[in-house]
Design a protein around this motif. Structure first.
Motif, PDB file in Angstrom:
ATOM      1  N   ALA A  80       0.822  -1.213   0.000  1.00 25.51           N
ATOM      2  CA  ALA A  80       0.000   0.000   0.000  1.00 25.51           C
ATOM      3  C   ALA A  80       0.858   1.266   0.000  1.00 25.51           C
ATOM      4  O   ALA A  80       2.020   1.246   0.385  1.00 25.51           O
ATOM      5  CB  ALA A  80      -0.915  -0.006   1.216  1.00 25.51           C
ATOM      6  N   MET A  81       0.283   2.330  -0.463  1.00 27.55           N
ATOM      7  CA  MET A  81       0.796   3.699  -0.241  1.00 27.55           C
ATOM      8  C   MET A  81       2.264   3.878  -0.618  1.00 27.55           C
ATOM      9  O   MET A  81       3.081   4.317   0.165  1.00 27.55           O
ATOM     10  CB  MET A  81       0.579   4.099   1.234  1.00 27.55           C
ATOM     11  N   HIS A 179      -0.377  15.275   1.670  1.00 27.17           N
ATOM     12  CA  HIS A 179      -0.306  15.515   0.220  1.00 27.17           C
ATOM     13  C   HIS A 179      -0.661  14.271  -0.589  1.00 27.17           C
ATOM     14  O   HIS A 179      -0.728  14.329  -1.821  1.00 27.17           O
ATOM     15  CB  HIS A 179       1.091  16.006  -0.178  1.00 27.17           C
ATOM     16  N   LEU A 180      -0.916  13.144   0.094  1.00 24.75           N
ATOM     17  CA  LEU A 180      -1.229  11.898  -0.603  1.00 24.75           C
ATOM     18  C   LEU A 180      -2.678  11.484  -0.345  1.00 24.75           C
ATOM     19  O   LEU A 180      -3.297  11.924   0.611  1.00 24.75           O
ATOM     20  CB  LEU A 180      -0.293  10.774  -0.137  1.00 24.75           C
ATOM     21  N   ARG A 181      -3.194  10.608  -1.229  1.00 24.97           N
ATOM     22  CA  ARG A 181      -4.562  10.115  -1.078  1.00 24.97           C
ATOM     23  C   ARG A 181      -4.642   8.685  -1.582  1.00 24.97           C
ATOM     24  O   ARG A 181      -3.761   8.221  -2.306  1.00 24.97           O
ATOM     25  CB  ARG A 181      -5.557  10.988  -1.853  1.00 24.97           C
ATOM     26  N   PHE A 182      -5.712   7.987  -1.188  1.00 30.90           N
ATOM     27  CA  PHE A 182      -5.993   6.680  -1.779  1.00 30.90           C
ATOM     28  C   PHE A 182      -6.572   6.953  -3.169  1.00 30.90           C
ATOM     29  O   PHE A 182      -7.738   7.310  -3.319  1.00 30.90           O
ATOM     30  CB  PHE A 182      -6.976   5.888  -0.920  1.00 30.90           C
ATOM     31  N   GLY A 187     -13.682  11.298  -2.750  1.00 33.85           N
ATOM     32  CA  GLY A 187     -14.313  11.756  -1.517  1.00 33.85           C
ATOM     33  C   GLY A 187     -13.679  11.173  -0.273  1.00 33.85           C
ATOM     34  O   GLY A 187     -12.472  10.972  -0.196  1.00 33.85           O
ATOM     35  N   VAL A 188     -14.528  10.852   0.714  1.00 35.12           N
ATOM     36  CA  VAL A 188     -14.038  10.453   2.031  1.00 35.12           C
ATOM     37  C   VAL A 188     -13.201   9.169   1.980  1.00 35.12           C
ATOM     38  O   VAL A 188     -12.257   8.999   2.755  1.00 35.12           O
ATOM     39  CB  VAL A 188     -15.209  10.316   3.036  1.00 35.12           C
ATOM     40  N   LEU A 189     -13.502   8.273   1.035  1.00 36.88           N
ATOM     41  CA  LEU A 189     -12.722   7.036   0.943  1.00 36.88           C
ATOM     42  C   LEU A 189     -11.277   7.302   0.535  1.00 36.88           C
ATOM     43  O   LEU A 189     -10.397   6.486   0.787  1.00 36.88           O
ATOM     44  CB  LEU A 189     -13.358   6.070  -0.065  1.00 36.88           C
ATOM     45  N   SER A 190     -11.028   8.438  -0.096  1.00 33.95           N
ATOM     46  CA  SER A 190      -9.658   8.744  -0.536  1.00 33.95           C
ATOM     47  C   SER A 190      -8.863   9.505   0.517  1.00 33.95           C
ATOM     48  O   SER A 190      -7.640   9.513   0.484  1.00 33.95           O
ATOM     49  CB  SER A 190      -9.685   9.538  -1.846  1.00 33.95           C
ATOM     50  N   THR A 191      -9.550  10.146   1.476  1.00 34.15           N
ATOM     51  CA  THR A 191      -8.839  11.028   2.424  1.00 34.15           C
ATOM     52  C   THR A 191      -9.037  10.655   3.894  1.00 34.15           C
ATOM     53  O   THR A 191      -8.354  11.197   4.763  1.00 34.15           O
ATOM     54  CB  THR A 191      -9.310  12.485   2.235  1.00 34.15           C
TER      55      THR A 191
END
Length: 367
Positions: A80-81, A179-182, A187-191
């Motif tokens: 991940a990430m 500065h990163l996101r999914f 929306g909320v699932l990404s942050t």
């Protein structure tokens, strides 16, 4: 990067560079980390039994995985990430796999999207690792996007009703840098991962999102929404491997999630023979990841029946020290070590590597 002559060299360099929170996230295992250590130690208890004077004038590491040609039996596991390791993250990793003609697996919770990875490495053999969310539309959308983007398989993680306790993440109150996101979500699932009131932000993220009620019947649902082959990732028992095959899976990835889920489970190389035996009469491929850091580790897994071996953390370490070039360096260290092992062990092709090439150390202690 030439000074890095082993995967361990790359790992040590990466750990000295990474910020504490990212470093601890990538390297830690569940609770006391017994299985994390065992994943590596178990390989050391296996002995290779080389054959002499067999004629090794050629050496061929190539193999086929789910019908696709790969240059060697070492691919990249989902982690991940990855933009915490390098600004290009998953894109650089996928490009490295493409350049070395092997498989790249993209995590659901990646910091680069399915479409970005497909554009960055259009010719790579790409698999998509899937978590099934409570919201089946979210899940279906991911699968449809991966298929449309040219991914060749779905690696369904089956060992994660929730994430294991990783104490370093709890202590660090781990969250994704702002500065990163999914990138696979909006929306909320990404942050949502960017904040936590306490404990691990990742564990909080999945708390109400992952479907804990999953059964093997849900693999049949997954098969109904995609034509892609499904690989069951996270199997440690022979009877579960059989259930995966009966549910329609084309591959079994023997994995303990990098020893990050439940401490005290077997190392993957210990679990491998039981699983290979359980599915021996079925048309299914068996792969392994976990604790693989040398060419001899890969060789031992092949001897015990793995078709392909995947590495997660080594790809992160390569990414950290040198982006795409760092991952390629890591893969080429494996390639070189494997070529030497094949030849010195007297098995010039994968077909020559039979079960009798490896024995457990305990068989020698009885002498």
């Amino acid at each position: 990067m030439e000074k890095h002559v082993s995967v361990k060299d790359i790992e040590e360099a990466a750990l000295s560079i990474l910020p504490k929170s990212a470093r601890d996230y990538y390297k830690s295992g569940a609770t006391d980390e017994q299985t994390l250590a065992e994943n590596r130690l178990a390989f050391q208890r296996l002995r290779i039994r080389p054959k002499s004077l067999v004629g090794v004038s050629h050496c061929d590491l190539r193999t086929k995985v789910l019908g696709y040609d790969v240059s060697m039996p070492v691919g990249i596991s989902p982690t991940a990430m990855q933009r915490m390791a390098h600004p290009e993250g998953e894109l650089a990793n996928a490009r490295a796999a493409q350049a070395e003609n092997t498989i790249f697996t993209l995590s659901t919770i990646a910091t680069s999207s399915i479409e970005e990875v497909a554009e960055a490495a259009p010719d790579a053999i790409k698999w998509f690792q899937l978590y099934i969310y409570n919201d089946r539309e979210v899940t279906k959308n991911l699968v449809v996007r991966a298929e449309k983007a040219g991914f060749k398989a779905i690696a369904l993680t089956v060992d994660t009703p929730l994430f294991g306790i990783r104490r370093a993440d709890v202590r660090n109150k781990f969250t994704l840098p702002p500065h990163l996101r999914f990138a696979n979500f909006e929306g909320v699932l990404s942050t949502k991962i960017r904040s936590t009131e306490g404990g691990s932000g990742l564990n909080k993220y999945v708390e109400n999102l992952f479907d804990k009620s999953l059964t093997w019947d849900d693999v049949k649902w997954l098969k109904s929404i995609t034509t892609l082959p499904i690989i069951a990732k996270g199997i440690l028992r022979g009877d579960d491997a059989l259930k995966a095959v009966q549910a329609g899976c084309s591959g079994i990835l023997v994995s303990n999630h990098g020893a990050r889920q439940l401490d005290g489970v077997p190392s993957t190389i210990e679990a491998l023979p039981e699983i290979v035996e359980a599915v021996r009469n079925y048309n299914v491929e068996v792969y392994l990841d976990g604790g693989v850091t040398t060419g001899t580790d890969v060789y031992k897994a092949l001897a015990l029946g793995a078709k392909m071996v995947f590495v997660g953390r080594p790809a992160l370490w390569g990414l950290t020290v040198g982006g795409q070039a760092g991952v390629q360096r890591m893969l080429n260290i494996f390639r070189t070590e494997l070529e030497y092992t094949f030849q010195i062990a007297g098995t010039p092709t994968i077909a020559d590597i039979t079960r009798d090439m490896v024995r457990h150390e305990s068989t020698y202690s009885k002498l």
